[in-house]
Design an enzyme around this catalytic site. Structure first.
Site, PDB file in Angstrom:
ATOM      1  N   LYS A 201       0.828  -1.233   0.006  1.00  0.00           N
ATOM      2  CA  LYS A 201      -0.165   0.018   0.075  1.00  0.00           C
ATOM      3  C   LYS A 201       0.834   1.321  -0.117  1.00  0.00           C
ATOM      4  CE  LYS A 201      -3.848   2.290   0.938  1.00  0.00           C
ATOM      5  NZ  LYS A 201      -4.686   2.556  -0.405  1.00  0.00           N
ATOM      6  N   ILE A 203       1.381   4.985   1.053  1.00  0.00           N
ATOM      7  CA  ILE A 203       0.899   5.898   1.944  1.00  0.00           C
ATOM      8  C   ILE A 203       1.142   7.390   1.513  1.00  0.00           C
ATOM      9  CG2 ILE A 203       0.977   6.553   4.456  1.00  0.00           C
ATOM     10  CD1 ILE A 203       1.937   4.207   5.140  1.00  0.00           C
ATOM     11  N   ARG A 292      23.302  -2.412   9.543  1.00  0.00           N
ATOM     12  CA  ARG A 292      24.614  -1.548   9.649  1.00  0.00           C
ATOM     13  C   ARG A 292      24.572  -0.464  10.456  1.00  0.00           C
ATOM     14  NH1 ARG A 292      22.903   2.375   6.511  1.00  0.00           N
ATOM     15  NH2 ARG A 292      21.297   1.909   4.847  1.00  0.00           N
TER      16      ARG A 292
END
Ligand code: ADP
Length: 447
Positions: A201, A203, A292
């Site tokens: 989806k 946004i 990381r």
């Protein structure tokens, strides 16, 4: 205890790791390409090895060259920094088989988190909310069209192995889907040698909020609060801050507790970042894990007082979090980071070249992470980041005022930089009010 570590990186992050190692009494080995012969990381490391020509594919990304340098210099461990080989699970495996400790998560965890689709599934299983979307990789345009109509448009196609915003396509209607899917797959294939694409989806006007994790090798996980990274241009972060105005102490605690469980379940170790998007109702949805140290880690270091890079090294040596951290993590004040890029402040054209004059800001609550010096040359071959300006204040208004005065005395002559853009953003009432989302820069530049 490590005696000596090699830093498989360049620029400001290589210097950052040298700082952490020096404070721990550990010797350092720099590696460098022919273009970086005169770089500060080469000068300030205890030893330095040239690993190849300027092009990163033949130097900083060349696993055999990096491993040979590590073997010749007899190091105990390798810190990969960010970018380059930092999230390359094959590199982690080669380190392991060569008897060199990789300062990061285990290779199988790096690999699982690197495929965003796997990470999504793992996080969902552990109770972290994810956006509605495909369960696996998209197999056909028909499957994508069916799924998108169930979820509702707009949707976003994303490369499973993606990074740096590449291989993403926003799709507004079903007739666009097949074409965008094909182009996302070919872009992903070219950029990441993996054409897998999934769908979720889209946004509208999200905020990008991420949580900093530290996990030791004994199953303990700590969350060092969050960072707000919504000020982005083309999905690349420009300004980051901590804490986020949108995250209440209750939300921080709730997400933090779920994350501790989730990261322990996936066997995560060392430092990492879990990225979320926040929708207009304030709900958070997982998007990816960065396995990381992040460019923006200093804002978290300022508000928590924890040295994240030193923590990474200590964790890799087997230290438990109880000794790595001195007591419970608390957040104090507000920190902001501006990324200073070698690029034109309005056209964003890259601006490599010689730095003919340099004045770095200083004073209370100001930190500059950079490998630049007067007369240095910013090469055209690598990332355009020339430095990071980070400030800490008792609250957000003080941090903004401090950033403004620091930017005013940050002088880089000879190349264009993003400093003037940051000055304009810091003076913008919407930014000052905290009224922004990931579309902020595009709207700001169009004003
Ligand atoms: P990358 O690894 O390529 O940086 P991310 O998954 O971290 O990709 O996403 C980068 C940025 O792209 C996010 O910060 C956000 O601005 C945008 N983005 C990603 N997924 C969505 C989504 N579902 N809806 C809206 N924007 C998104």
């Amino acid at each position: 205890m490590f005696r000596k570590i090699l830093i498989a990186n360049r620029g400001e992050i290589a210097l950052r790791v040298i700082c952490a190692a020096k404070e721990l009494g550990i010797k350092t080995v720099a590696v460098y390409s022919e273009a970086d012969r005169h770089s500060l990381h080469v000068r300030f490391a205890d030893e330095a090895v040239c690993i190849g020509p300027a092009k990163s594919a033949r130097s900083y990304l060349d696993i055999p060259s990096v491993i040979s340098a590590a073997e010749i210099t007899n190091v105990d461990a390798i810190h990969p920094g960010y970018g380059f080989l930092s999230e390359n699970a094959d590199f982690g495996e080669v380190c392991e088989t060569s008897g060199i400790k990789f300062i990061g998560p285990k290779p199988d965890v790096v690999r699982a988190m690197g495929f965003k689709q796997h990470a999504r599934t793992a996080m969902k299983k552990a109770g972290i909310p994810i956006l509605p979307g495909s369960v696996g990789i998209l197999k056909s345009p028909e499957e994508a069209i069916e799924l998108a109509s169930e979820i509702g448009y707009p949707v976003i196609l994303k490369a499973s192995a993606g990074g740096g915003g590449r291989g993403m396509r926003i799709v507004h209607a079903s007739e666009e889907l097949a074409g965008h899917l094909a182009s996302a797959q070919s872009e992903a294939g070219a950029a990441f040698s993996c054409p897998d694409v999934y769908l979720e989806k889209y946004i509208g006007r999200p905020r990008h909020i991420e949580f900093q994790i530290l996990a030791d090798q004994h199953g303990n996980v700590e969350v060092l609060g969050e960072r707000e990274c919504s000020i982005q241009r083309r999905h690349q972060k420009l300004i980051e801050e901590s804490p986020s105005l949108q995250v209440s102490p209750e939300l921080r605690e709730r997400i933090g507790n779920t994350l501790k469980k989730a990261m322990a379940e996936v066997g995560y170790t060392n430092a990492g970042t879990v990225e979320f998007l926040m929708d207009e109702t304030g709900s958070l949805y997982f998007i990816e894990v960065n396995a990381r140290v992040q460019v923006e880690h200093p804002v978290t270091e300022f508000v928590t007082g924890v040295d994240i890079v030193k923590s990474q090294i200590l964790i890799a040596m087997g230290e438990p979090l109880s000794t790595v951290l001195s007591g419970p993590v608390e957040m104090r004040g507000h920190a902001i980071e501006c990324r200073i890029n070698a690029e034109h402040p309005t056209t964003f054209a890259p601006s490599p070249g010689r730095v003919t004059g340099l004045n770095l800001p200083g004073g209370i609550g100001v930190r500059v992470d950079t490998a630049a010096y007067t007369d240095c040359v910013i090469p055209p071959y690598y990332d355009s980041l020339v430095g990071k300006l980070i400030v800490h204040g008792k609250d957000r208004p003080e941090a903004i005022a401090r950033m403004r005065r620091a930017l005013d005395t940050f002088v880089i002559e000879g190349i264009h930089t993003s400093i003037p853009l940051h000055q304009r953003i810091m003076a913008d009432p919407d930014f000052q009010a905290g009224d922004f989302d990931t579309g902020y820069i595009a709207r700001f530049l169009a004003k």
